[in-house]
Enzyme design. Sequence first.
Site, PDB file in Angstrom:
ATOM      1  N   SER A 251       0.810  -1.008   0.100  1.00 34.47           N
ATOM      2  CA  SER A 251      -0.030  -0.106   0.039  1.00 34.47           C
ATOM      3  C   SER A 251       0.940   1.051   0.007  1.00 34.47           C
ATOM      4  O   SER A 251       2.002   1.366   0.354  1.00 34.47           O
ATOM      5  CB  SER A 251      -1.035  -0.012   1.276  1.00 34.47           C
ATOM      6  OG  SER A 251      -0.577   0.819   2.191  1.00 34.47           O
ATOM      7  N   LYS A 252       0.207   2.350  -0.543  1.00 35.40           N
ATOM      8  CA  LYS A 252       0.972   3.561  -0.606  1.00 35.40           C
ATOM      9  C   LYS A 252       1.224   4.337   0.948  1.00 35.40           C
ATOM     10  O   LYS A 252       2.063   4.993   0.808  1.00 35.40           O
ATOM     11  CB  LYS A 252       0.306   4.265  -1.665  1.00 35.40           C
ATOM     12  CG  LYS A 252      -0.897   5.065  -1.195  1.00 35.40           C
ATOM     13  CD  LYS A 252      -1.355   6.407  -2.282  1.00 35.40           C
ATOM     14  CE  LYS A 252      -2.316   7.184  -1.768  1.00 35.40           C
ATOM     15  NZ  LYS A 252      -2.731   8.180  -2.298  1.00 35.40           N
TER      16      LYS A 252
END
Length: 488
Positions: A251-252
């Site tokens: 995930s960012k």
Amino acid sequence: MTPRVRIAPSPTGDPHVGTAYIALFNLIFARHFGGKFILRIEDTDQERSRPEYEQSIIDALRWCNIDWDEGPDIGGPFGPYRQSERTDTYRKYAYELLAKGGAYKCFATPEELAEMRKKAQEEGHRGYDRRYRNLDPAEIKAREEAGQPFVIRLKVPLSGECIFDDAIKGRITAPWADIDDQILLKSDGFPTYHLANVVDDHLMKITHVIRGDEWMSSTPKHIFLYQAFGWTPPTFMHMPLLLGKEGKKLSKRKNPTSIFYFRDAGYLPEALCNFLTLMGYSMPGDKELYTLDEIIGTFDPKRIGTSGAFFDIQKLNWLNQKKIIDTIPLDQLWQRIAEWRFNEAFLQKLMPLAQPRLKTFGDFFKVCDFFFINDIPCTPELLCPKDINPDQAAVLLQGMIWDLDAQEDWSGGAFEKASHKVAEKCQVHHKKVMMPLLFAAIMGKHQGPSLYESVTLLGKDQTRARLLNSIEALGGISNKKMDALKKG
Ligand code: GLU
């Protein structure tokens, strides 16, 4: 039968490496088996979809040298390939499904839904209680005549099991009772992902749906749609997830995930593609370094992995280095580096920043080094203002990321505003946030050209990655603390 495969990204954010990963396997599958590879843009979420995100997906995939045979930019026999241009079709099929008994109109009001949600939370079960599933036809008519808004929901069987064979995971069994009566058509007449996705896969004659594991839980709904329409479902192939450091879906929040980050950091697209395919596939003899043509030539779906793969940057760095050494002849290396950042266009943009700080030309690199370096030095000593501990400094940086993400603007101007906001919110003098914290995070030093102009030139992905790196150098922020901060 000629295989037809597709990727169906939603243009709701930066082009994710996961999109390239899935695109690569679709491309490899199509090319190996002599089929077609389609790009379809799933922009049914009107609030979050943006044309500029669609363009970034196209640009990012093209940078990766991924080519498709049909798509919104090049057309094809089954277009349009952008779902927002196909809404009439979905509406038609939603009504066809109603007529076939596979769906029903649901008149639940927002208040009713909120009350159901509350009850479901308390009792720990599914949100929607199917209360409009068996409404009398006369009542439906009366409600419609009274102008009551409604959605169309899937009429999922109440008992039995959905059984299907995933070509990667094997036989999958899911009790129907665990699957909710999904909304297919919203009250504004727009479809949800599930309806549009299945209708398009059918109309575009998709034979194999190769997508990420995260869609596995939606597949029973899709299988039911195929059954209810009387269509043959495609073969499903759910690819292992790309995992971040913590073993969760990449995930960012913790990692750079935009394809443009890797482009701007100076990775070779061929190395990124080699790395991404390696995440989901093992070549015979566990060969790690190969070209796209090699994997296309020898591809065997049985060699696709079944469990998630760590997105290991060290591995990518190793591969990238190998490709630089093995595949770029020395007399072409400079040209590749110049194409990356040492090109006229980029260097010209640097001149206004460098000029006031050059006593001699020999100062140029000292002033501008951080534009050409990935590993910016960022120790707590370098980052932390006096009287501010690493924890607080990390919170300030996280605040910057949230604010800039929320503004959807990572320009220098937005960066400046965000720095004032976090300083105020955390009751820290703005000067201290700027220097040393933000200067050090972005440049790895305490002196340099204008911070805001540098941020504009560095671009969102590099700026974001540097803030994330600095947070990590400061000891990170635990997920628990992150959630608490978000609420606060
Ligand atoms: N629109 C979905 C996405 O954003 C497509 C998933 C699928 O391939 O069915 O990835």
